[in-house]
Design a protein around this motif. Structure first.
Motif, PDB file in Angstrom:
ATOM      1  N   MET A   1       0.957  -1.206   0.035  1.00 15.88           N
ATOM      2  CA  MET A   1      -0.029  -0.093  -0.018  1.00 15.88           C
ATOM      3  C   MET A   1       0.967   1.208   0.020  1.00 15.88           C
ATOM      4  N   THR A   2       0.601   2.255  -0.832  1.00 15.78           N
ATOM      5  CA  THR A   2       1.314   3.275  -0.861  1.00 15.78           C
ATOM      6  C   THR A   2       0.499   4.486  -0.171  1.00 15.78           C
ATOM      7  N   LEU A   3       1.200   5.430   0.402  1.00 21.12           N
ATOM      8  CA  LEU A   3       0.338   6.513   1.105  1.00 21.12           C
ATOM      9  C   LEU A   3       1.143   7.719   0.815  1.00 21.12           C
ATOM     10  N   SER A   4       0.081   8.742   0.647  1.00 20.80           N
ATOM     11  CA  SER A   4       1.003  10.094   0.119  1.00 20.80           C
ATOM     12  C   SER A   4       1.589  10.563   1.609  1.00 20.80           C
ATOM     13  N   ALA A   6       1.021  13.551   2.624  1.00 22.03           N
ATOM     14  CA  ALA A   6       0.042  14.032   3.553  1.00 22.03           C
ATOM     15  C   ALA A   6      -0.835  13.251   4.276  1.00 22.03           C
ATOM     16  N   ASP A   7      -0.981  11.907   3.559  1.00 20.33           N
ATOM     17  CA  ASP A   7      -1.791  10.904   4.401  1.00 20.33           C
ATOM     18  C   ASP A   7      -0.876  10.485   5.659  1.00 20.33           C
ATOM     19  N   LEU A   8       0.117  10.138   5.283  1.00 18.21           N
ATOM     20  CA  LEU A   8       1.041   9.690   6.499  1.00 18.21           C
ATOM     21  C   LEU A   8       1.051  10.842   7.399  1.00 18.21           C
ATOM     22  N   ARG A   9       1.278  11.870   7.050  1.00 21.12           N
ATOM     23  CA  ARG A   9       1.249  13.282   8.185  1.00 21.12           C
ATOM     24  C   ARG A   9      -0.031  13.088   9.074  1.00 21.12           C
ATOM     25  N   ASP A  10      -1.122  13.032   8.368  1.00 20.68           N
ATOM     26  CA  ASP A  10      -2.296  12.874   9.124  1.00 20.68           C
ATOM     27  C   ASP A  10      -2.445  11.828  10.269  1.00 20.68           C
ATOM     28  N   ARG A  11      -1.989  10.624   9.533  1.00 24.29           N
ATOM     29  CA  ARG A  11      -2.016   9.161  10.565  1.00 24.29           C
ATOM     30  C   ARG A  11      -1.004   9.555  11.655  1.00 24.29           C
ATOM     31  N   VAL A  12      -0.047  10.195  11.471  1.00 20.12           N
ATOM     32  CA  VAL A  12       1.199  10.265  12.398  1.00 20.12           C
ATOM     33  C   VAL A  12       0.290  11.421  13.424  1.00 20.12           C
ATOM     34  N   LEU A  13      -0.094  12.623  12.848  1.00 25.99           N
ATOM     35  CA  LEU A  13      -0.778  13.533  13.892  1.00 25.99           C
ATOM     36  C   LEU A  13      -1.802  12.982  14.850  1.00 25.99           C
ATOM     37  N   ALA A  19       1.749   4.171  11.690  1.00 25.09           N
ATOM     38  CA  ALA A  19       2.045   5.325  10.788  1.00 25.09           C
ATOM     39  C   ALA A  19       3.078   6.013  11.310  1.00 25.09           C
ATOM     40  N   VAL A  20       3.431   5.889  12.775  1.00 22.90           N
ATOM     41  CA  VAL A  20       4.581   6.672  13.188  1.00 22.90           C
ATOM     42  C   VAL A  20       5.943   5.680  12.821  1.00 22.90           C
ATOM     43  N   ALA A  21       5.630   4.428  13.124  1.00 23.97           N
ATOM     44  CA  ALA A  21       6.699   3.466  12.842  1.00 23.97           C
ATOM     45  C   ALA A  21       7.088   3.811  11.271  1.00 23.97           C
ATOM     46  N   ARG A  22       6.049   3.736  10.458  1.00 24.00           N
ATOM     47  CA  ARG A  22       6.665   4.026   8.926  1.00 24.00           C
ATOM     48  C   ARG A  22       7.179   5.380   8.682  1.00 24.00           C
ATOM     49  N   ALA A  23       6.624   6.359   9.181  1.00 21.09           N
ATOM     50  CA  ALA A  23       7.227   7.669   9.072  1.00 21.09           C
ATOM     51  C   ALA A  23       8.651   7.910   9.600  1.00 21.09           C
ATOM     52  N   ILE A  24       8.890   7.168  10.714  1.00 20.94           N
ATOM     53  CA  ILE A  24      10.260   7.385  11.265  1.00 20.94           C
ATOM     54  C   ILE A  24      11.389   6.611  10.111  1.00 20.94           C
ATOM     55  N   THR A  25      10.683   5.460   9.681  1.00 22.06           N
ATOM     56  CA  THR A  25      11.592   4.807   8.834  1.00 22.06           C
ATOM     57  C   THR A  25      12.073   5.807   7.506  1.00 22.06           C
ATOM     58  N   VAL A  26      10.812   6.598   7.074  1.00 24.46           N
ATOM     59  CA  VAL A  26      11.175   7.497   6.020  1.00 24.46           C
ATOM     60  C   VAL A  26      11.987   8.526   6.404  1.00 24.46           C
ATOM     61  N   LEU A  27      11.948   9.197   7.710  1.00 28.32           N
ATOM     62  CA  LEU A  27      12.737  10.264   8.049  1.00 28.32           C
ATOM     63  C   LEU A  27      14.255   9.708   8.038  1.00 28.32           C
ATOM     64  N   GLU A  28      14.247   8.527   8.665  1.00 28.62           N
ATOM     65  CA  GLU A  28      15.773   7.850   9.064  1.00 28.62           C
ATOM     66  C   GLU A  28      16.283   7.664   7.588  1.00 28.62           C
ATOM     67  N   ARG A  29      15.518   7.284   6.677  1.00 27.58           N
ATOM     68  CA  ARG A  29      16.219   6.979   5.295  1.00 27.58           C
ATOM     69  C   ARG A  29      16.623   8.324   4.565  1.00 27.58           C
ATOM     70  N   GLY A  34      12.196  11.822   2.904  1.00 26.18           N
ATOM     71  CA  GLY A  34      12.244  12.265   3.883  1.00 26.18           C
ATOM     72  C   GLY A  34      12.346  13.683   4.244  1.00 26.18           C
ATOM     73  N   ALA A  35      13.108  14.547   3.527  1.00 25.59           N
ATOM     74  CA  ALA A  35      12.856  15.905   3.528  1.00 25.59           C
ATOM     75  C   ALA A  35      11.401  16.362   3.454  1.00 25.59           C
ATOM     76  N   ALA A  36      10.645  15.873   2.755  1.00 25.96           N
ATOM     77  CA  ALA A  36       9.365  16.334   2.143  1.00 25.96           C
ATOM     78  C   ALA A  36       8.402  15.805   3.543  1.00 25.96           C
ATOM     79  N   LEU A  37       8.450  14.695   4.129  1.00 25.07           N
ATOM     80  CA  LEU A  37       7.588  14.240   5.193  1.00 25.07           C
ATOM     81  C   LEU A  37       8.121  15.224   6.341  1.00 25.07           C
ATOM     82  N   HIS A  38       9.340  15.211   6.539  1.00 25.54           N
ATOM     83  CA  HIS A  38       9.829  16.215   7.534  1.00 25.54           C
ATOM     84  C   HIS A  38       9.031  17.696   7.574  1.00 25.54           C
ATOM     85  N   ALA A  39       9.180  18.226   6.339  1.00 29.73           N
ATOM     86  CA  ALA A  39       8.545  19.449   6.196  1.00 29.73           C
ATOM     87  C   ALA A  39       7.114  19.602   6.621  1.00 29.73           C
ATOM     88  N   LEU A  40       6.431  18.577   6.365  1.00 28.51           N
ATOM     89  CA  LEU A  40       5.153  18.506   6.751  1.00 28.51           C
ATOM     90  C   LEU A  40       4.670  18.062   8.228  1.00 28.51           C
TER      91      LEU A  40
END
Lengths: 318, 318
Positions: A1-4, A6-13, A19-29, A34-40
């Motif tokens: 499943m792909t998640l935009s 913005a969707d990932l941000r909403d679930r993290v918030l 979603a938190v676990a997935r977001a951290i993986t993106v940020l860590e990578r 990573g930069a785009a998600l971090h900015a959100l």
């Protein structure tokens, strides 16, 4: 499943654990994703208390962090632990099995545990770890506890990124004195002499207290020095109380603001230096004669740096 | 008595011992005088073999360096030892008394010993130490042995600045494994398990050998792992022989050239980054709103770095 993003941000918030676990993986990578998600996520960070735990290898930090997190869980019902380990290309993280111990902590409600590899000595804590901390903060954890082994730049980076810095030392290996030598204690708000069940902890505390009393260079007041045993749990309650007290202290909260300005400034300058470093590498690649001149003694490294800076300013880089 | 920089250079190049001591003080102090003297000496550097010795605190490096220098004195009649210690503002270097032990080494003909403070964790080995090494090199020492405690960036800096890197560990405090964890061994050409008079040295060696065998990430061949006792002197002869052998090895000498290019590149980029960092600080001072925006979550640190870089490129800084 792909998640935009913005969707990932909403679930993290919303505090969705997966979603938190997935977001951290993106940020860590890192990278563009990573930069785009971090900015959100970044605009939603800034509310968590950040507790940095560092100290020399072998001081028993992991076990202590486990116990301390349990103690603090009453005050901070949503609590994240981020353990940053230097990853050696030689070992590929194979020696990091001791992290597994922290598994049980994760089972407490509202507690999230993650370990991430640092980029080795070169990287220190690294920008990725700071962005992961921002992500956990944005996810609504009240306390973000970041643990790192004090072997490189990482302990300094932690101290700069944390609201409260706890330095852990242990008797036996001359840890206290070595930590002093290494400058490790300069930024401590609380010092824990761990392994108080073994002999010598009192002596280390007395030595440290004497050293701090002699010190005139330290602008902030001397840190509390507490004995604890991560093995028996003795003293961990008092350690938690000390964290709690600092977190609630009015004067200290004013300093948080100053520290966060300092941390922001450091991150901005660090990011600029990385950018400038990449630009410099491009200049040197396009004109290897500069390096040759320095090797051959025809130009000092300083003169070559000036020349590279001049070329970057003139836009002689892609 | 004042001496012009050119006079001081001439005396250093002539090997005048007091002039060397004075020049090192000027280089260590840095500033314009340091830069000017360095520029005069740098063209005369590049002939010495540079041996870096590093390792965790407490591994017994100072005593080992003393013995090793005596052993190597037969091959390198003009030999300089530079001991770089992290200076903690808390302790003001008061804990560095163990340096005094090296005094007797200095009495050997052609041997020069100097200790200098590093700038704490922040600085690592620091540009000043590299410039002091250049000065010793220019003064005609055949071997420049630089010792640093492996607590910060310094061990990496040493490895980058050295032709041969010797990493010292000791059994007991889990040094071997900790050094691996810290990435300390990645750049070792020779590993010395010190304190072989105590138990456990063999085990540490076997553990390290196994770790290196498992490693696929290392591009250069695995380092020699030797046991020695800085207390009894056992094994120090073999250690010296290993240094001698590497220094004379044809393949290894080709690598020296590559390493010196890499070292030069690193120094140029590092100098550029320091310049760019100062420029960034000026930008942030002149417009504190940037830092505030980052603290308040209105702008990411990355975006602020870009903006600062843009302003530097546009010349919006003095």
């Amino acid at each position: 499943m792909t998640l935009s993003a913005a969707d990932l941000r909403d679930r993290v918030l919303a505090g969705d654990r997966r979603a938190v676990a997935r977001a951290i993986t993106v940020l860590e990578r890192g990278g563009d994703d990573g930069a785009a998600l971090h900015a959100l996520l970044y605009p939603h960070a800034g509310r968590a208390l950040r507790l940095g735990v560092t100290g020399p290898p072998g001081a028993g930090k992991s076990t202590l962090v486990d116990r301390l997190a349990r103690e603090l869980h009453g005050d901070f019902s949503r609590l994240a632990v981020l353990a940053v380990d230097p990853s050696s290309p030689v070992t590929h993280g194979a020696l990091l099995g001791d992290r597994i111990r922290m598994g049980a902590l994760q089972e407490l409600p509202g507690v999230f545990v993650r370990s991430m590899a640092s980029r080795g000595l070169l990287g220190g804590l690294g920008p990725a770890a700071l962005e992961v901390m921002d992500g956990l903060d944005a996810a609504g954890f009240d306390l973000v506890l970041v643990e790192t082994v004090g072997v490189g730049q990482s302990e300094l980076d932690v101290a700069f990124a944390a609201d409260i810095t706890l330095v852990v030392v242990a008797p036996g290996a001359g840890d206290g004195i070595q930590a002093l030598k290494a400058g490790l204690l300069e930024m401590a708000d609380i010092v824990c002499v761990n392994k108080s069940d073994l002999g010598g902890a009192e002596t280390v505390r007395n030595d440290l207290m004497a050293a701090f009393e002699l010190s005139s260079a330290r602008s902030e007041k001397a840190p509390a020095i507490l004995l604890a045993s991560s093995k028996t749990g003795e003293g961990v309650g008092a350690l938690a109380a000390s964290v709690r007290e600092l977190a609630g202290d009015e004067d200290f909260r004013i300093r948080f603001g100053e520290r966060r300005r300092r941390a922001a400034q450091r991150r901005i300058v660090g990011g600029l230096q990385r950018e400038a470093g990449h630009a410099a590498e491009r200049v040197l690649e396009s004109d290897p004669v500069l390096v040759t001149s320095v090797v051959d003694g025809l130009m000092t490294p300083r003169a070559a740096s000036h020349e590279v800076f001049r070329r970057i300013l003139k836009g002689e880089t892609s």
